[in-house]
Design an enzyme around this catalytic site. Sequence first.
Site, PDB file in Angstrom:
ATOM      1  N   SER A 151       0.845  -1.190   0.000  1.00  0.00           N
ATOM      2  CA  SER A 151       0.000   0.000   0.000  1.00  0.00           C
ATOM      3  C   SER A 151       0.880   1.240   0.000  1.00  0.00           C
ATOM      4  CB  SER A 151      -0.893   0.020   1.242  1.00  0.00           C
ATOM      5  OG  SER A 151      -1.538   1.277   1.396  1.00  0.00           O
ATOM      6  N   TYR A 164      -1.540  -0.301  10.372  1.00  0.00           N
ATOM      7  CA  TYR A 164      -1.670  -0.671   8.965  1.00  0.00           C
ATOM      8  C   TYR A 164      -0.460  -0.184   8.172  1.00  0.00           C
ATOM      9  CZ  TYR A 164      -3.635  -1.058   4.257  1.00  0.00           C
ATOM     10  OH  TYR A 164      -3.848  -1.377   2.936  1.00  0.00           O
TER      11      TYR A 164
END
Length: 280
Positions: A151, A164
């Site tokens: 990501s 995350y």
Amino acid sequence: MARTVRGAKVLITGAASGMGRSYAERAVAEGAAAVTLWDRDASALARTAEALGQAARGRTLVRSEVVDLGEMGAIAKHAQKVRNDLGAPDILINNAGIVRGNRYFWETDNGDDTRATMRVNALAPMYVAREFLPGMIADAYRAKRIVNIASAAGTLGNPRMAAYAASKAALIGWSDSLRVELAQAGHTNVKVTTVTPSYIATGMFAGATGPLLAPILEPDVVVDRVWRAMLRGEPLVELPRTVRLSRALRALLPTRVFDVVVGGGFGVYRSMQGFTGRAR
């Protein structure tokens, strides 16, 4: 590798829905010999496997296995089953991932949030790849591919998604190191592609807002770009291209200037404030 995955054995994690299902649909459409779907959502997985089986019309073997990637023992167990039945995959797509809430780090729970996020997003891809790499390497005359879906959050800090971001930063570091290790060891048949997209419109990040110059990405656009890069063995896919710009600015600008210009001005640091998406 050929321009399609025709005849290849493909394994996809997080394959019951979202991007994982889209990658599986692409594999079936291109005539893969076998597509193995791993996911922990049994009902969604069954629906996806049934739909893909109907689409394959017997041309592709579609297998589905309920696997909780947060359990390292489950990975080993199911990987052994795949090796026994099919051998090592030609293409491994580490797609599964989770994101929890939009709270600040000190408001989160170490067990339900931090530990689970690190296990699924960072450790699981390593464990899955380690299970299959020896077999992929041994099949030296056949092109092999590993795709690790990271990501853009792993390339710079972002409020309300600390665990995350940490998990994806770990994934990026491992993925690129693995790529270099394989090349250094002479295992040129195995190529690794690291993918660092911004927010994608799959529901996982519902409520999040795309920063300036980085709009929410359409899933079909991402799938097509990743797929073509995977076939070519490209080392890195950054989507949109402004992800590369933000990395360059992070390296060039003093931290406090970057925080004001990119974090504040581009809206990166506010992008998770309205997040309401699902946790996987």
